[in-house]
Scaffold this motif. Sequence first.
Motif, PDB file in Angstrom:
ATOM      1  N   LEU A  92       0.848  -1.192   0.000  1.00 44.42           N
ATOM      2  CA  LEU A  92       0.000   0.000   0.000  1.00 44.42           C
ATOM      3  C   LEU A  92       0.880   1.237   0.000  1.00 44.42           C
ATOM      4  N   LYS A  93       0.629   2.131  -0.944  1.00 45.61           N
ATOM      5  CA  LYS A  93       1.385   3.383  -1.029  1.00 45.61           C
ATOM      6  C   LYS A  93       0.685   4.444  -0.209  1.00 45.61           C
ATOM      7  N   VAL A  94       1.429   5.052   0.692  1.00 45.83           N
ATOM      8  CA  VAL A  94       0.889   6.108   1.544  1.00 45.83           C
ATOM      9  C   VAL A  94       1.872   7.261   1.524  1.00 45.83           C
ATOM     10  N   GLN A  95       1.373   8.466   1.292  1.00 47.39           N
ATOM     11  CA  GLN A  95       2.241   9.637   1.350  1.00 47.39           C
ATOM     12  C   GLN A  95       2.506   9.948   2.815  1.00 47.39           C
ATOM     13  N   PRO A  96       3.741   9.843   3.269  1.00 48.81           N
ATOM     14  CA  PRO A  96       4.003  10.017   4.699  1.00 48.81           C
ATOM     15  C   PRO A  96       3.737  11.419   5.207  1.00 48.81           C
ATOM     16  N   TYR A  97       3.858  12.427   4.349  1.00 46.39           N
ATOM     17  CA  TYR A  97       3.597  13.784   4.817  1.00 46.39           C
ATOM     18  C   TYR A  97       2.110  14.028   5.000  1.00 46.39           C
ATOM     19  N   LYS A  98       1.255  13.191   4.394  1.00 46.02           N
ATOM     20  CA  LYS A  98      -0.178  13.330   4.596  1.00 46.02           C
ATOM     21  C   LYS A  98      -0.695  12.367   5.647  1.00 46.02           C
ATOM     22  N   GLN A  99      -0.067  11.202   5.761  1.00 42.80           N
ATOM     23  CA  GLN A  99      -0.563  10.156   6.638  1.00 42.80           C
ATOM     24  C   GLN A  99       0.430   9.923   7.770  1.00 42.80           C
ATOM     25  N   THR A 100       0.261  10.641   8.856  1.00 45.73           N
ATOM     26  CA  THR A 100       1.182  10.497   9.979  1.00 45.73           C
ATOM     27  C   THR A 100       0.685   9.486  10.997  1.00 45.73           C
ATOM     28  N   THR A 101      -0.486   8.886  10.777  1.00 39.77           N
ATOM     29  CA  THR A 101      -0.984   7.909  11.739  1.00 39.77           C
ATOM     30  C   THR A 101      -0.347   6.543  11.550  1.00 39.77           C
ATOM     31  N   ILE A 102       0.270   6.295  10.405  1.00 42.23           N
ATOM     32  CA  ILE A 102       0.905   4.996  10.197  1.00 42.23           C
ATOM     33  C   ILE A 102       2.294   4.975  10.818  1.00 42.23           C
ATOM     34  N   TYR A 103       3.100   5.942  10.477  1.00 45.30           N
ATOM     35  CA  TYR A 103       4.473   5.922  10.967  1.00 45.30           C
ATOM     36  C   TYR A 103       4.991   7.352  11.063  1.00 45.30           C
ATOM     37  N   PRO A 104       4.998   7.922  12.245  1.00 50.02           N
ATOM     38  CA  PRO A 104       5.499   9.301  12.371  1.00 50.02           C
ATOM     39  C   PRO A 104       7.014   9.326  12.224  1.00 50.02           C
ATOM     40  N   GLN A 105       7.493  10.210  11.384  1.00 54.16           N
ATOM     41  CA  GLN A 105       8.926  10.331  11.159  1.00 54.16           C
ATOM     42  C   GLN A 105       9.251  11.800  10.946  1.00 54.16           C
ATOM     43  N   PRO A 106      10.368  12.263  11.504  1.00 57.84           N
ATOM     44  CA  PRO A 106      10.685  13.688  11.365  1.00 57.84           C
ATOM     45  C   PRO A 106      11.052  14.083   9.936  1.00 57.84           C
ATOM     46  N   TYR A 107      11.616  13.165   9.164  1.00 52.47           N
ATOM     47  CA  TYR A 107      12.024  13.478   7.796  1.00 52.47           C
ATOM     48  C   TYR A 107      11.140  12.688   6.838  1.00 52.47           C
ATOM     49  N   HIS A 108      10.121  13.356   6.311  1.00 50.69           N
ATOM     50  CA  HIS A 108       9.120  12.670   5.494  1.00 50.69           C
ATOM     51  C   HIS A 108       9.685  12.124   4.191  1.00 50.69           C
ATOM     52  N   LYS A 109      10.693  12.782   3.640  1.00 50.57           N
ATOM     53  CA  LYS A 109      11.252  12.314   2.376  1.00 50.57           C
ATOM     54  C   LYS A 109      11.955  10.976   2.530  1.00 50.57           C
ATOM     55  N   LEU A 110      12.408  10.672   3.753  1.00 42.85           N
ATOM     56  CA  LEU A 110      13.123   9.424   3.985  1.00 42.85           C
ATOM     57  C   LEU A 110      12.205   8.286   4.410  1.00 42.85           C
ATOM     58  N   ALA A 111      10.945   8.558   4.584  1.00 43.97           N
ATOM     59  CA  ALA A 111       9.999   7.532   5.035  1.00 43.97           C
ATOM     60  C   ALA A 111       9.706   6.559   3.893  1.00 43.97           C
ATOM     61  N   ASP A 112       9.259   5.374   4.260  1.00 44.05           N
ATOM     62  CA  ASP A 112       8.880   4.380   3.257  1.00 44.05           C
ATOM     63  C   ASP A 112       7.670   4.869   2.482  1.00 44.05           C
ATOM     64  N   LYS A 113       7.634   4.526   1.195  1.00 46.09           N
ATOM     65  CA  LYS A 113       6.485   4.900   0.380  1.00 46.09           C
ATOM     66  C   LYS A 113       5.438   3.803   0.367  1.00 46.09           C
ATOM     67  N   PHE A 114       5.871   2.548   0.468  1.00 47.81           N
ATOM     68  CA  PHE A 114       4.956   1.417   0.448  1.00 47.81           C
ATOM     69  C   PHE A 114       5.015   0.686   1.778  1.00 47.81           C
ATOM     70  N   TYR A 115       3.853   0.306   2.284  1.00 53.12           N
ATOM     71  CA  TYR A 115       3.747  -0.434   3.535  1.00 53.12           C
ATOM     72  C   TYR A 115       3.079  -1.767   3.244  1.00 53.12           C
ATOM     73  N   GLY A 116       3.404  -2.736   4.063  1.00 53.61           N
ATOM     74  CA  GLY A 116       2.736  -4.015   3.899  1.00 53.61           C
ATOM     75  C   GLY A 116       3.719  -5.151   3.874  1.00 53.61           C
ATOM     76  N   PRO A 117       3.355  -6.244   3.282  1.00 47.70           N
ATOM     77  CA  PRO A 117       2.228  -6.479   2.395  1.00 47.70           C
ATOM     78  C   PRO A 117       0.931  -6.733   3.156  1.00 47.70           C
ATOM     79  N   PHE A 118      -0.165  -6.431   2.486  1.00 48.44           N
ATOM     80  CA  PHE A 118      -1.500  -6.665   3.015  1.00 48.44           C
ATOM     81  C   PHE A 118      -2.233  -7.582   2.041  1.00 48.44           C
ATOM     82  N   GLN A 119      -3.211  -8.287   2.545  1.00 44.96           N
ATOM     83  CA  GLN A 119      -3.965  -9.215   1.714  1.00 44.96           C
ATOM     84  C   GLN A 119      -5.247  -8.549   1.219  1.00 44.96           C
TER      85      GLN A 119
END
Length: 190
Positions: A91-118
């Motif tokens: 699942l692709k999540v924009q980290p600068y918009k979605q901070t409930t998944i994984y808060p990180q101080p540097y959004h550009k370095l955050a993962d773009k895809f999370y999962g895998p999910f079924q």
Amino acid sequence: MAGYLVFLWLNYHSTINTTPFESLYGRPPILHLPCISGESATSKVDNILTNRELKLQQLKHHLLGAQLRMKNQADKHGSDRSFQVEDWVYLKVQPYKQTTIYPQPYHKLADKFYGPFQVTKKIGSVAYTLLLPASVKIRPTVHVSLLKKCHVVPEHISYPLVVDIVDPNCPEPEVVLQRRMVKRENKAVA
């Protein structure tokens, strides 16, 4: 361009429930019947009608060509993705918009895809429902453009930590004391 404007002028609009021509002149436009050569009594009128018919055909040809070019250009950027139920996807999540998944101080370095999910359910051809953990605070139904196929499912799946971020500048209200109506985009909103 003139043919396109004429087409818009005679096209039905849902907002005014009529064509722009009919709303302006109060009557439907005159039906265009193709002319047959030699139909009129004078040759000059016959030439004018024949030229008009040729120009209309040329306009239709150019408009069709422009539509095909635009469609081909738009199709270059699209990708045809489809998944089956029980497939594993990222699942692709924009980290600068979605901070409930994984808060990180540097959004550009955050993962773009999370999962895998079924994938648990296919909704139409472009939406899928995923089996997300209960701690993830996003909706499980997502658009196909946010998914990427997982070809090899890892043995151990670990999801990022989900932390409730409380913004001190925006506290949660305890009780709603009163409401008011405001106008936003020509709509009344509470």
